[in-house]
Design a protein around this motif. Structure first.
Motif, PDB file in Angstrom:
ATOM      1  N   ASP A 100       0.838  -1.196   0.000  1.00 27.43           N
ATOM      2  CA  ASP A 100       0.000   0.000   0.000  1.00 27.43           C
ATOM      3  C   ASP A 100       0.877   1.250   0.000  1.00 27.43           C
ATOM      4  O   ASP A 100       0.414   2.338   0.308  1.00 27.43           O
ATOM      5  CB  ASP A 100      -0.916   0.019   1.229  1.00 27.43           C
ATOM      6  CG  ASP A 100      -2.051  -0.988   1.114  1.00 27.43           C
ATOM      7  OD1 ASP A 100      -2.406  -1.350  -0.020  1.00 27.43           O
ATOM      8  OD2 ASP A 100      -2.571  -1.414   2.153  1.00 27.43           O
ATOM      9  N   SER A 101       2.134   1.074  -0.355  1.00 27.98           N
ATOM     10  CA  SER A 101       3.094   2.164  -0.292  1.00 27.98           C
ATOM     11  C   SER A 101       2.830   3.212  -1.371  1.00 27.98           C
ATOM     12  O   SER A 101       2.590   2.882  -2.535  1.00 27.98           O
ATOM     13  CB  SER A 101       4.518   1.622  -0.455  1.00 27.98           C
ATOM     14  OG  SER A 101       5.448   2.682  -0.594  1.00 27.98           O
ATOM     15  N   GLU A 102       2.901   4.485  -0.976  1.00 27.51           N
ATOM     16  CA  GLU A 102       2.726   5.574  -1.928  1.00 27.51           C
ATOM     17  C   GLU A 102       3.953   5.746  -2.826  1.00 27.51           C
ATOM     18  O   GLU A 102       3.896   6.469  -3.819  1.00 27.51           O
ATOM     19  CB  GLU A 102       2.460   6.885  -1.180  1.00 27.51           C
ATOM     20  CG  GLU A 102       1.172   6.895  -0.375  1.00 27.51           C
ATOM     21  CD  GLU A 102       0.959   8.207   0.345  1.00 27.51           C
ATOM     22  OE1 GLU A 102       1.879   9.049   0.283  1.00 27.51           O
ATOM     23  OE2 GLU A 102      -0.102   8.392   0.947  1.00 27.51           O
ATOM     24  N   LYS A 103       5.052   5.098  -2.470  1.00 26.31           N
ATOM     25  CA  LYS A 103       6.300   5.303  -3.198  1.00 26.31           C
ATOM     26  C   LYS A 103       6.597   4.217  -4.227  1.00 26.31           C
ATOM     27  O   LYS A 103       7.601   4.290  -4.930  1.00 26.31           O
ATOM     28  CB  LYS A 103       7.465   5.405  -2.203  1.00 26.31           C
ATOM     29  CG  LYS A 103       7.343   6.601  -1.274  1.00 26.31           C
ATOM     30  CD  LYS A 103       8.507   6.694  -0.304  1.00 26.31           C
ATOM     31  CE  LYS A 103       8.360   7.894   0.627  1.00 26.31           C
ATOM     32  NZ  LYS A 103       9.460   7.981   1.607  1.00 26.31           N
ATOM     33  N   ARG A 126       0.075   4.830  -7.133  1.00 26.60           N
ATOM     34  CA  ARG A 126      -0.529   6.167  -7.177  1.00 26.60           C
ATOM     35  C   ARG A 126      -0.876   6.525  -8.620  1.00 26.60           C
ATOM     36  O   ARG A 126      -0.156   6.177  -9.559  1.00 26.60           O
ATOM     37  CB  ARG A 126       0.412   7.218  -6.594  1.00 26.60           C
ATOM     38  CG  ARG A 126       0.558   7.131  -5.090  1.00 26.60           C
ATOM     39  CD  ARG A 126       1.301   8.321  -4.522  1.00 26.60           C
ATOM     40  NE  ARG A 126       0.583   9.562  -4.754  1.00 26.60           N
ATOM     41  CZ  ARG A 126      -0.393  10.005  -3.952  1.00 26.60           C
ATOM     42  NH1 ARG A 126      -0.744   9.316  -2.888  1.00 26.60           N
ATOM     43  NH2 ARG A 126      -0.991  11.156  -4.211  1.00 26.60           N
ATOM     44  N   GLU A 127      -1.969   7.228  -8.807  1.00 20.06           N
ATOM     45  CA  GLU A 127      -2.466   7.567 -10.142  1.00 20.06           C
ATOM     46  C   GLU A 127      -1.426   8.325 -10.957  1.00 20.06           C
ATOM     47  O   GLU A 127      -1.338   8.162 -12.180  1.00 20.06           O
ATOM     48  CB  GLU A 127      -3.746   8.394 -10.011  1.00 20.06           C
ATOM     49  CG  GLU A 127      -4.611   8.392 -11.248  1.00 20.06           C
ATOM     50  CD  GLU A 127      -5.997   8.944 -10.957  1.00 20.06           C
ATOM     51  OE1 GLU A 127      -6.976   8.404 -11.517  1.00 20.06           O
ATOM     52  OE2 GLU A 127      -6.111   9.913 -10.170  1.00 20.06           O
ATOM     53  N   GLU A 128      -0.611   9.135 -10.291  1.00 22.54           N
ATOM     54  CA  GLU A 128       0.401   9.909 -11.011  1.00 22.54           C
ATOM     55  C   GLU A 128       1.485   9.024 -11.632  1.00 22.54           C
ATOM     56  O   GLU A 128       2.195   9.437 -12.554  1.00 22.54           O
ATOM     57  CB  GLU A 128       1.046  10.934 -10.080  1.00 22.54           C
ATOM     58  CG  GLU A 128       1.771  10.323  -8.886  1.00 22.54           C
ATOM     59  CD  GLU A 128       2.195  11.359  -7.869  1.00 22.54           C
ATOM     60  OE1 GLU A 128       3.202  12.059  -8.132  1.00 22.54           O
ATOM     61  OE2 GLU A 128       1.530  11.470  -6.836  1.00 22.54           O
ATOM     62  N   TYR A 129       1.635   7.795 -11.125  1.00 24.67           N
ATOM     63  CA  TYR A 129       2.631   6.876 -11.675  1.00 24.67           C
ATOM     64  C   TYR A 129       2.018   5.859 -12.643  1.00 24.67           C
ATOM     65  O   TYR A 129       2.722   5.007 -13.177  1.00 24.67           O
ATOM     66  CB  TYR A 129       3.314   6.091 -10.538  1.00 24.67           C
ATOM     67  CG  TYR A 129       3.925   6.942  -9.454  1.00 24.67           C
ATOM     68  CD1 TYR A 129       4.601   8.113  -9.756  1.00 24.67           C
ATOM     69  CD2 TYR A 129       3.827   6.565  -8.115  1.00 24.67           C
ATOM     70  CE1 TYR A 129       5.167   8.892  -8.749  1.00 24.67           C
ATOM     71  CE2 TYR A 129       4.395   7.322  -7.109  1.00 24.67           C
ATOM     72  CZ  TYR A 129       5.053   8.484  -7.428  1.00 24.67           C
ATOM     73  OH  TYR A 129       5.610   9.251  -6.435  1.00 24.67           O
ATOM     74  N   ASN A 158      -5.403  10.443  -7.274  1.00 22.19           N
ATOM     75  CA  ASN A 158      -4.577  11.580  -6.864  1.00 22.19           C
ATOM     76  C   ASN A 158      -5.233  12.431  -5.791  1.00 22.19           C
ATOM     77  O   ASN A 158      -4.554  13.044  -4.957  1.00 22.19           O
ATOM     78  CB  ASN A 158      -4.248  12.458  -8.078  1.00 22.19           C
ATOM     79  CG  ASN A 158      -3.211  11.805  -8.986  1.00 22.19           C
ATOM     80  OD1 ASN A 158      -2.418  10.980  -8.533  1.00 22.19           O
ATOM     81  ND2 ASN A 158      -3.231  12.154 -10.262  1.00 22.19           N
ATOM     82  N   ASP A 159      -6.566  12.495  -5.802  1.00 25.35           N
ATOM     83  CA  ASP A 159      -7.257  13.307  -4.794  1.00 25.35           C
ATOM     84  C   ASP A 159      -7.501  12.538  -3.502  1.00 25.35           C
ATOM     85  O   ASP A 159      -8.199  13.030  -2.598  1.00 25.35           O
ATOM     86  CB  ASP A 159      -8.582  13.833  -5.352  1.00 25.35           C
ATOM     87  CG  ASP A 159      -9.551  12.706  -5.738  1.00 25.35           C
ATOM     88  OD1 ASP A 159      -9.246  11.529  -5.453  1.00 25.35           O
ATOM     89  OD2 ASP A 159     -10.603  13.013  -6.326  1.00 25.35           O
ATOM     90  N   SER A 160      -6.936  11.330  -3.416  1.00 24.31           N
ATOM     91  CA  SER A 160      -7.025  10.481  -2.213  1.00 24.31           C
ATOM     92  C   SER A 160      -8.463  10.098  -1.849  1.00 24.31           C
ATOM     93  O   SER A 160      -8.760   9.794  -0.692  1.00 24.31           O
ATOM     94  CB  SER A 160      -6.357  11.173  -1.008  1.00 24.31           C
ATOM     95  OG  SER A 160      -4.979  11.397  -1.273  1.00 24.31           O
ATOM     96  N   SER A 161      -9.358  10.122  -2.840  1.00 30.24           N
ATOM     97  CA  SER A 161     -10.759   9.797  -2.573  1.00 30.24           C
ATOM     98  C   SER A 161     -11.040   8.296  -2.613  1.00 30.24           C
ATOM     99  O   SER A 161     -12.147   7.856  -2.314  1.00 30.24           O
ATOM    100  CB  SER A 161     -11.664  10.507  -3.589  1.00 30.24           C
ATOM    101  OG  SER A 161     -11.372  10.061  -4.917  1.00 30.24           O
ATOM    102  N   GLY A 162     -10.031   7.518  -2.983  1.00 33.49           N
ATOM    103  CA  GLY A 162     -10.230   6.071  -3.050  1.00 33.49           C
ATOM    104  C   GLY A 162      -9.389   5.452  -4.154  1.00 33.49           C
ATOM    105  O   GLY A 162      -8.457   6.070  -4.663  1.00 33.49           O
TER     106      GLY A 162
END
Length: 219
Positions: A100-103, A126-129, A158-162
């Motif tokens: 679940d890592s953001e990195k 993450r969506e940006e990746y 990206n907006d952390s909504s899910g």
């Protein structure tokens, strides 16, 4: 007397070898660390966080010391890093990890796990990746003993909504040994022409609980 001395020396050497311990270090984001002492002949390691309130881990140091490590399972570790500590574990045959890592941006490290037979990975990107993750080819030509791959990938908005399912098959190329690919519950609705060709690398593909097959299996 000499014989007796040799027996004692042999027992001492044997005991010393068996008693050798190595340090496996968990480095936490707050700068503290936890040291696990494990026998150098350890062939199975399981890493996890005991509960949701456990401190977050930023690095694992020392796994490459265990030359007999065959099974590595990391099911529920509060880890926020890029998972590069898995790179170069050439003795591991069974690897399971849930991230679940953001990195996490890449799983290129899989290319170096040359003894791998079973891979079970659950990823959150993450969506940006997303686009770079989709385009990156993972070359598995050196993993000649692969038998089973269990793969699931979700995208964190990206907006952390899910999150939502990536909905694509893994971008693995040069897959050897015709392993079984399990894509259970990945939100896959269709296959591109390239993906259809890529699936020929596998002896069997499991699409259970995906919209594309309505709970059927494809070979």
């Amino acid at each position: 007397m000499k014989k007796f001395f040799l027996v004692l020396l042999s027992l001492f050497i044997l005991f010393s070898v068996k008693a050798k311990e190595l340090e496996l270090r968990k480095i936490y984001v707050d700068g503290t660390e936890e040291v696990l002492l494990l026998d150098d002949n350890t062939d199975t390691i399981v890493l996890y966080s005991s509960d949701a309130n456990s401190k977050e881990v930023k690095d694992i140091i020392g796994l490459n010391q265990f030359k007999n490590l065959k099974i590595l399972d990391i099911p529920m570790l509060r880890y926020n890093g890029d998972w590069q500590f898995l790179a170069g574990l050439t003795t591991v045959r069974i690897l399971g990890f849930s991230s679940d890592s953001e990195k996490l941006k890449s799983i290129k490290f899989l290319e170096s796990l040359t003894s791998l037979e079973t891979l079970d990975c659950k990823l959150l990107i993450r969506e940006e990746y997303k686009e770079s993750f989709l385009s990156e080819k993972i070359d598995l030509r050196n993993l000649k003993n692969l038998k089973n791959i269990y793969y699931k990938c979700r995208i964190w908005k990206n907006d952390s909504s899910g999150w939502y399912y990536l909905g694509r098959i893994p971008n693995f190329i040069n897959v050897k040994n015709k392993p079984i690919l399990d894509l259970n519950n990945n939100g896959i609705e269709y296959l591109t022409s390239r993906e259809k060709k890529m699936l020929k690398q596998y002896s069997e593909v499991n699409f259970y609980s995906n919209p594309i097959t309505n709970n059927k299996k494809t070979k």
